[in-house]
Design a protein around this motif. Sequence first.
Motif, PDB file in Angstrom:
ATOM      1  N   ALA A 248       0.815  -1.286   0.111  1.00 42.90           N
ATOM      2  CA  ALA A 248       0.089   0.069  -0.014  1.00 42.90           C
ATOM      3  C   ALA A 248       0.925   1.193  -0.111  1.00 42.90           C
ATOM      4  N   GLY A 249       1.956   1.160   0.318  1.00 42.24           N
ATOM      5  CA  GLY A 249       2.770   2.361   0.725  1.00 42.24           C
ATOM      6  C   GLY A 249       4.226   2.012   1.394  1.00 42.24           C
ATOM      7  N   PRO A 250       5.105   3.133   1.218  1.00 37.67           N
ATOM      8  CA  PRO A 250       6.439   2.637   1.990  1.00 37.67           C
ATOM      9  C   PRO A 250       6.299   2.795   3.362  1.00 37.67           C
ATOM     10  N   THR A 251       7.355   1.947   3.994  1.00 38.86           N
ATOM     11  CA  THR A 251       7.489   1.598   5.510  1.00 38.86           C
ATOM     12  C   THR A 251       8.786   1.223   5.629  1.00 38.86           C
ATOM     13  N   THR A 252       9.351   1.422   6.912  1.00 35.86           N
ATOM     14  CA  THR A 252      10.652   1.221   7.171  1.00 35.86           C
ATOM     15  C   THR A 252      10.687  -0.292   7.414  1.00 35.86           C
ATOM     16  N   PRO A 253      11.511  -0.954   6.548  1.00 42.45           N
ATOM     17  CA  PRO A 253      12.874  -0.434   5.811  1.00 42.45           C
ATOM     18  C   PRO A 253      12.429  -0.566   4.385  1.00 42.45           C
TER      19      PRO A 253
END
Length: 362
Positions: A248-253
Amino acid sequence: MSVIRNLRRLMRRAYKRTVDLSHPARSPLGSSVVNCVIYENGVRQPGAYPAEEALARVRKAGTGFVWVGLHEPSGEEVTRMTELFALHPLAAEHALHHHQRPRFERYDDTLLAVLKTCRYVEHGELTATSEVVDTGELLVFAGPDFVLTVSHGRHGSLGPLREALESVPDQLAKGPAAVLHAVTDRAVDDYLAVTDALQNDLDAVETQVFSEDAARADPGHIYQLKRELMELKRAVAPLDRPLQQLAAGPTTPIDAELVPYFRDVAGHLTRVTEQIASYDALLDSILQAHLAQVTLAQNEDMRKITAWAAIIAVPTMVCGVYGMNFDHMPELHWEYGYPAALGAMALACYVIHRSFRRNGWL
C-alpha cells in the motif's frame, strides 16, 4: 517490472544448482551459519568474515549491509545473533522455534517475515497416505544495515536466490528490503508451482470419480488431497493481508521505490489464494459427487434385491399354500395339476420380471 522478470529467470537457472543448506561445505563459518557476506552498492565484497566483524565493517563505512544466513541454529547461536543485531527479545524465540504462523511483524526499525517454504512431492499414484505438499520455514529479519535469514527444513536453500541477486547489483543495491522482496517473491513463486502441480492430482481424482468404475473410487484419496491442500492453505492465507499492507505504501525498511515490487508479489499471492479456494471447492464437489454415486449405487442394489424378492415371493406363497396338506386343494387330484401349478408360477414370475425390467429396476 522487467527487473523482476530477469531476476525470476536467473533464479530458475540457479535453482537447478541448489545445494542443501545442511551440507557442511555450505557452512564454513559455523555449524549453522550458511553464509555471511558484505554488500556495498549491490556488489558482494570479497572475503569471509564472522558476523560481528562484518557488521562492524558495514557500520564503520556507513554504507552497504551484511547478509547472514542460518540453518536450524542452536539456542546459543540465536542468542548471539539477537544480541549482535539488537533484535527484540521475542525475535530469539521466533528464530529458535519453528512451526509458526506465517506473518510480517515489525520490531522498531526491523521487519520480521515468517514464511513457509513449500515443495511438491512427486508420487506415482495418489493414495490415502501420499505426501503431496512438504513444507519448511524461513524467517527473514530485515534491518537498516543487515539481513538475517533463518531456515528450517531441507528444501529452503537461499543459495540460488543469493546468486541470482548478485547478478543484478542494481536491485541488490536497494538494500535489505530488496533481499526481503526477493525471498518473499521466491516463496510465492514456489506456492504457484505447487498449486500448478496439484492440478494434475485434482484431475486424476476427478477422472476416477466420474469414470465408469466410480463405485470403486477411494474417498480416502480425496480426503488426503484435501488435507494436503489445507497444509498449503495454512502457509499462504495468513500472508495475504500483510503483503497488501506492504504494497500500500512505503514503510521502514521498504522505501517507495520497492513498493511496486511488493505489489507484484501481493498480486501473485492473490492468484495462489484464489486457486487454493477453487481447488478446495472443487474437492468438496467431487467428494459430494462420489457420495451421491455411492448412494445411487446402493439404491440400485436395493431395488434389484427388492425386485427379486417380489418375484421369488410368488412361488414361495403358492408352495406354502400347497404345503399345508389339506384334503381339499384346487386341482389336487388332477393329473396335470402339478405341471399346471409350476407353469402358473413361472408365468407369474415372468410377468413380474417384465414389469420390473420395464420400470428400470432390473
